[in-house]
Design an enzyme around this catalytic site. Structure first.
Site, PDB file in Angstrom:
ATOM      1  N   SER A 198       0.859  -1.187   0.000  1.00 44.10           N
ATOM      2  CA  SER A 198       0.000   0.000   0.000  1.00 44.10           C
ATOM      3  C   SER A 198       0.889   1.229   0.000  1.00 44.10           C
ATOM      4  CB  SER A 198      -0.904  -0.009   1.241  1.00 44.10           C
ATOM      5  OG  SER A 198      -1.618   1.204   1.359  1.00 44.10           O
ATOM      6  N   GLY A 199       0.750   2.063  -1.012  1.00 44.93           N
ATOM      7  CA  GLY A 199       1.589   3.249  -1.116  1.00 44.93           C
ATOM      8  C   GLY A 199       1.065   4.407  -0.292  1.00 44.93           C
TER       9      GLY A 199
ATOM     10  N   LYS B 221      -5.356  -6.854  -2.590  1.00 45.34           N
ATOM     11  CA  LYS B 221      -4.678  -5.984  -3.546  1.00 45.34           C
ATOM     12  C   LYS B 221      -5.326  -6.231  -4.893  1.00 45.34           C
ATOM     13  CE  LYS B 221      -1.786  -2.811  -4.534  1.00 45.34           C
ATOM     14  NZ  LYS B 221      -1.721  -1.534  -3.814  1.00 45.34           N
TER      15      LYS B 221
ATOM     16  N   ARG C  62     -11.354  -0.910  -6.109  1.00 45.74           N
ATOM     17  CA  ARG C  62     -11.462  -1.075  -4.655  1.00 45.74           C
ATOM     18  C   ARG C  62     -12.900  -1.372  -4.258  1.00 45.74           C
ATOM     19  NH1 ARG C  62      -7.863   3.771  -4.353  1.00 45.74           N
ATOM     20  NH2 ARG C  62      -9.782   5.003  -4.135  1.00 45.74           N
TER      21      ARG C  62
ATOM     22  N   SER D 123      -6.957  -2.324  -1.815  1.00 47.43           N
ATOM     23  CA  SER D 123      -5.961  -1.358  -2.273  1.00 47.43           C
ATOM     24  C   SER D 123      -5.639  -1.645  -3.729  1.00 47.43           C
ATOM     25  CB  SER D 123      -4.701  -1.470  -1.409  1.00 47.43           C
ATOM     26  OG  SER D 123      -3.669  -0.633  -1.878  1.00 47.43           O
TER      27      SER D 123
ATOM     28  N   ARG E 253      -5.104   9.474   4.754  1.00 48.20           N
ATOM     29  CA  ARG E 253      -4.123   8.576   5.377  1.00 48.20           C
ATOM     30  C   ARG E 253      -3.343   9.282   6.482  1.00 48.20           C
ATOM     31  NH1 ARG E 253      -3.329   6.432   0.065  1.00 48.20           N
ATOM     32  NH2 ARG E 253      -1.695   7.960  -0.338  1.00 48.20           N
TER      33      ARG E 253
ATOM     34  N   GLY F 177      -5.614   4.264   1.931  1.00 49.62           N
ATOM     35  CA  GLY F 177      -6.582   5.291   1.548  1.00 49.62           C
ATOM     36  C   GLY F 177      -7.620   4.784   0.566  1.00 49.62           C
TER      37      GLY F 177
ATOM     38  N   GLY G 171     -15.616   6.686   7.031  1.00 52.25           N
ATOM     39  CA  GLY G 171     -14.878   5.893   8.012  1.00 52.25           C
ATOM     40  C   GLY G 171     -14.202   4.727   7.343  1.00 52.25           C
TER      41      GLY G 171
END
Length: 352
Positions: free
Chosen positions: A79-80, A156, A179, A217, A304, A324, A334
């Site tokens: 996750s970036g 992912k 996502r 993600s 994030r 994020g 949330g």
């Protein structure tokens, strides 16, 4: 099943020195690695190549240690985005069978699954929802879990690149739809939403449809979905997992609830996994926020940073996993939050 969890820092996306030390000192058997989750220091958007760089570095290193076939079985989820106080790190999960003579208790177990590759036109669609739902069910069976004992599902998923984009989806938009469709797949697999409830037009539109345990993600470094399911079942693991759902970016009570769900004190927390998003209403606790109006910085990066700071302040550790974009992952504004803690010697079995 016995699952171990190792959290190590990274100096850069290609830094495998801490992993190498664990292996060389025989604290970790590389043949037992089942999944690696990482936070890398890129922007978390379409052109975040730190994710692929990290995966490539891990695969190259582990191929030398355990061979190509075994290294390809591992789930790699990067996750970036380490905005604010978030610190780049890896969480390594190992899995092995325990001797039948060892006493069991309610502890951490995991299941995994690699889906097939998706065509660009399938990303973010009902087809993706169905494929992911089937994959999550397979991973649940792999973990020998029941749906009610699942506390976190990390996926992912792919995105549509510029050379693949259509009139309906550009690259950045495809991240959200990927996502969202993946999260709805989790909801279907766990019975939180029925497939019959979902129309194609509901994806990234009807946010009353969501999963309470999904964390997805998107990235350009893969074409399929890599699925990791975490929960509690009879095991010999020294770890347990609990979860809750944050209703807004400052929901400290949800963090405490997730910790409490593990049955362990805060000092036993190993890592926290959470979703973050800028509330689509434009307000947090009744006050206007400007994250969605900023044209310079992506709102996912701001979210994030905020959620990461709140969680890090509670557990006093900036090495946490905050992702994020929480489309269909918890309530709008949330997102789900899961906590893995080490069992204390005096711990009693969890009731759920």
């Amino acid at each position: 099943m016995k699952v171990n969890v190792f959290k190590i820092s990274q100096r850069s996306p290609d830094d495998v020195s801490a992993l190498d030390e664990l292996i060389q000192t025989q604290k970790l058997n590389p043949m037992t690695i089942a999944a690696i989750l990482g936070k890398t220091e890129g922007n978390g958007c379409v052109n975040d190549f730190t994710r692929g760089f990290a995966v490539q570095s891990l695969k190259n290193y582990l191929t030398q240690q355990i061979g190509s076939e075994q290294s390809q079985k591992i789930i790699y989820i990067m996750s970036g985005g380490t905005e604010g106080v978030l610190s780049p790190h890896l969480t390594i999960f190992t899995r092995e069978e325990s001797p039948l003579t060892e006493p069991t208790h309610k502890g951490l177990v995991l299941g995994r699954h690699h889906t097939r590759d998706f065509l660009p036109e399938e990303i973010g669609t009902l087809t993706m929802v169905k494929v992911v739902a089937a994959g999550v069910q397979t991973a649940i069976e792999d973990a020998k879990l029941t749906p009610k004992d699942v506390h976190f599902v990390q996926i992912k998923c792919p995105l549509v690149t510029a050379t693949e984009q259509t009139e309906k989806q550009d690259s950045y938009t495809s991240m959200a739809f990927s996502r969202g469709a993946s999260a709805l797949g989790v909801a279907v697999a766990l019975g939180e939403v029925s497939l019959e409830q979902i129309q194609s037009s509901d994806i990234c539109q009807r946010y009353d449809l969501y999963s309470s345990v999904a964390s997805t993600s998107a990235g350009s470094e893969l074409k399929n979905c890599e699925i990791l399911v975490l929960g509690n079942a009879d095991s010999t693991s020294a770890f347990v997992i609990g979860h809750s759902v944050m209703h807004h970016a400052l929901d400290i009570e949800a963090i405490h609830a997730a910790i409490q769900a593990t049955g362990q004190p805060r000092e036993q927390v190993v890592n926290v996994f959470a979703k973050a998003e800028a509330d689509p209403t434009g307000r947090v606790l009744g006050c206007r926020h400007t994250m969605l109006d900023d044209s310079d910085i992506s709102h996912t990066r701001m979210a994030r940073a905020v959620v990461g700071a709140v969680i890090a302040a509670v557990i006093q550790d900036p090495m946490i996993y905050v992702s994020g974009g929480s489309e269909h992952q918890g309530r709008p504004g949330g997102g789900p939050i899961a906590v893995i803690a080490r069992r204390s010697e005096k711990s009693s079995d969890l009731t759920r």
